[in-house]
Design a protein around this motif. Structure first.
Motif, PDB file in Angstrom:
ATOM      1  N   VAL A 162       0.843  -1.202   0.000  1.00 31.47           N
ATOM      2  CA  VAL A 162       0.000   0.000   0.000  1.00 31.47           C
ATOM      3  C   VAL A 162       0.874   1.247   0.000  1.00 31.47           C
ATOM      4  CG1 VAL A 162      -1.718   1.310   1.297  1.00 31.47           C
ATOM      5  CG2 VAL A 162      -1.897  -1.173   1.154  1.00 31.47           C
ATOM      6  N   GLU A 163       1.923   1.249   0.830  1.00 36.95           N
ATOM      7  CA  GLU A 163       2.800   2.409   0.896  1.00 36.95           C
ATOM      8  C   GLU A 163       3.473   2.682  -0.439  1.00 36.95           C
ATOM      9  OE1 GLU A 163       2.849  -0.169   2.862  1.00 36.95           O
ATOM     10  OE2 GLU A 163       2.279   0.562   4.858  1.00 36.95           O
ATOM     11  N   ASP A 164       3.918   1.607  -1.084  1.00 38.61           N
ATOM     12  CA  ASP A 164       4.578   1.743  -2.380  1.00 38.61           C
ATOM     13  C   ASP A 164       3.625   2.310  -3.430  1.00 38.61           C
ATOM     14  OD1 ASP A 164       6.711   1.206  -4.350  1.00 38.61           O
ATOM     15  OD2 ASP A 164       5.278  -0.270  -5.117  1.00 38.61           O
ATOM     16  N   THR A 165       2.402   1.826  -3.446  1.00 37.10           N
ATOM     17  CA  THR A 165       1.402   2.270  -4.433  1.00 37.10           C
ATOM     18  C   THR A 165       1.021   3.728  -4.214  1.00 37.10           C
ATOM     19  OG1 THR A 165       0.523   0.022  -4.542  1.00 37.10           O
ATOM     20  CG2 THR A 165      -0.883   1.796  -5.382  1.00 37.10           C
ATOM     21  N   VAL A 166       0.793   4.090  -2.933  1.00 34.74           N
ATOM     22  CA  VAL A 166       0.427   5.477  -2.630  1.00 34.74           C
ATOM     23  C   VAL A 166       1.557   6.422  -3.005  1.00 34.74           C
ATOM     24  CG1 VAL A 166      -0.090   7.093  -0.760  1.00 34.74           C
ATOM     25  CG2 VAL A 166      -1.196   4.848  -0.815  1.00 34.74           C
ATOM     26  N   PHE A 167       2.792   6.022  -2.692  1.00 28.39           N
ATOM     27  CA  PHE A 167       3.944   6.861  -3.008  1.00 28.39           C
ATOM     28  C   PHE A 167       4.065   7.096  -4.515  1.00 28.39           C
ATOM     29  CE2 PHE A 167       8.397   6.532  -4.490  1.00 28.39           C
ATOM     30  CZ  PHE A 167       8.775   7.836  -4.206  1.00 28.39           C
TER      31      PHE A 167
END
Length: 335
Positions: free
Chosen positions: A42-47
């Motif tokens: 999720v963090e990677d996608t949001v970033f």
């Protein structure tokens, strides 16, 4: 305001479109295990979503607003050059933040492939930006052209109004000088009618179209002044339908036609002149019998030409002229 909304929306669409595979793989699990080409979080996608959205927004804003405000010459070259510099800076910043967050471990996308994706998006954004700039410029040019057209029309109308025959004023003053000596009561009424007439002319400069009812009030005063000169040898018949009284025509149109009938026709005891003003369908008709003055100078029809030009500019219609050996008829379209 609307331009910024479009920029935000386009940037969002690009960011969403490029990150759809990540979002799909993010939620595409089988028995609790990832089943896809990417090991995403999720963090990677949001970033990556926010990074791409910010990049798109900056590039669009740069090429649509900022560069255009600096200069209109060579704006495409300047915008493209600055955009490439932004791309290189953004890739460096992306690599630093991605490394700081540890996302370089959780993705199989190489920096070279990531650069290619951003470069491809940059080209698309430059095309979209240029298209929006050209469309906006075309819209502004159209607005400016219309404003210049309206200003030209107003100037032309003002010039046409200034061509109203001044001889009527001199004739009226001559008639007034006679009335002052003969009948002071009639002279007072004459002055009131003349004042109303020229007050109307001055006021009409600010209102190109007037109601037929207003124009008839002017004609009433004008006819009174004419009759002081020709007495019972000049007569009028006015029959206008009530439903047309609030319709519009260019100011002083009827006055010009009545003035022309007086100027170009003989008016005497032997040949009295009758001018008829009446409605016919969507026209106001002014009709008089032809009885040309002896030794009269041939008409140049300048007044009628000017009147027709005013109708073209204001009503988008032409006046109709019927001229035979017996009668002269002019039909004015109403709106």
């Amino acid at each position: 305001m609307y331009k910024n909304r479009y920029i935000v929306l386009i940037a969002f669409c690009f960011s969403l479109l490029i990150n759809i595979p990540r979002i799909v793989f993010l939620f595409g699990t089988v028995n609790g295990e990832w089943n896809g080409l990417f090991n995403v979080s999720v963090e990677d996608t949001v970033f990556r979503f926010l990074s791409l959205w910010g990049f798109c927004f900056v590039i669009l804003k740069l090429n649509i607003d900022w560069v255009q405000n600096i200069t209109t010459k060579r704006s495409l070259i300047i915008g493209t050059t600055i955009s490439i510099i932004v791309l290189l800076f953004w890739m460096s910043l992306f690599k630093f933040v991605d490394h700081f967050l540890g996302n370089h471990i959780s993705t199989t996308i190489t920096p070279r492939l990531n650069f290619f994706i951003y470069f491809f998006i940059l080209i698309m954004l430059l095309i979209i930006s240029r298209t929006m700039v050209l469309m906006n410029k075309s819209k502004l040019d159209a607005i400016e052209k219309e404003q210049l057209k309206q200003q030209s029309i107003q100037n032309e109308l003002l010039a046409l109004k200034k061509q109203l025959n001044p001889h009527f004023l001199f004739n009226s003053l001559n008639s007034l000088s006679l009335l002052v000596r003969e009948n002071q009561k009639s002279a007072g009424k004459f002055i009131n009618k003349l004042s109303f007439l020229y007050r109307y002319i001055l006021q009409s400069k600010d209102s190109n179209l007037v109601s037929i009812k207003e124009e008839l009030k002017l004609i009433e005063s004008y006819i009174f002044l004419i009759k002081q000169r020709y007495r019972d040898n000049f007569k009028t018949e006015i029959t206008i339908q009530d439903n047309l009284l609030q319709q519009k025509i260019p100011a002083l149109a009827l006055q010009l036609l009545v003035e022309n009938s007086v100027k170009h026709n003989e008016i005497s005891n032997e040949n009295p002149l009758l001018v008829k003003i009446y409605s016919e369908d969507d026209y106001i008709v002014v009709k008089n019998k032809l009885q040309k003055r002896t030794g009269a100078i041939e008409s140049t029809h300048t007044g009628l030409s000017n009147l027709n030009k005013r109708f073209e500019l204001l009503v988008k219609k032409n006046i109709l002229i019927e001229n035979d050996s017996n009668y002269f008829i002019v039909k004015l379209p109403v709106i």
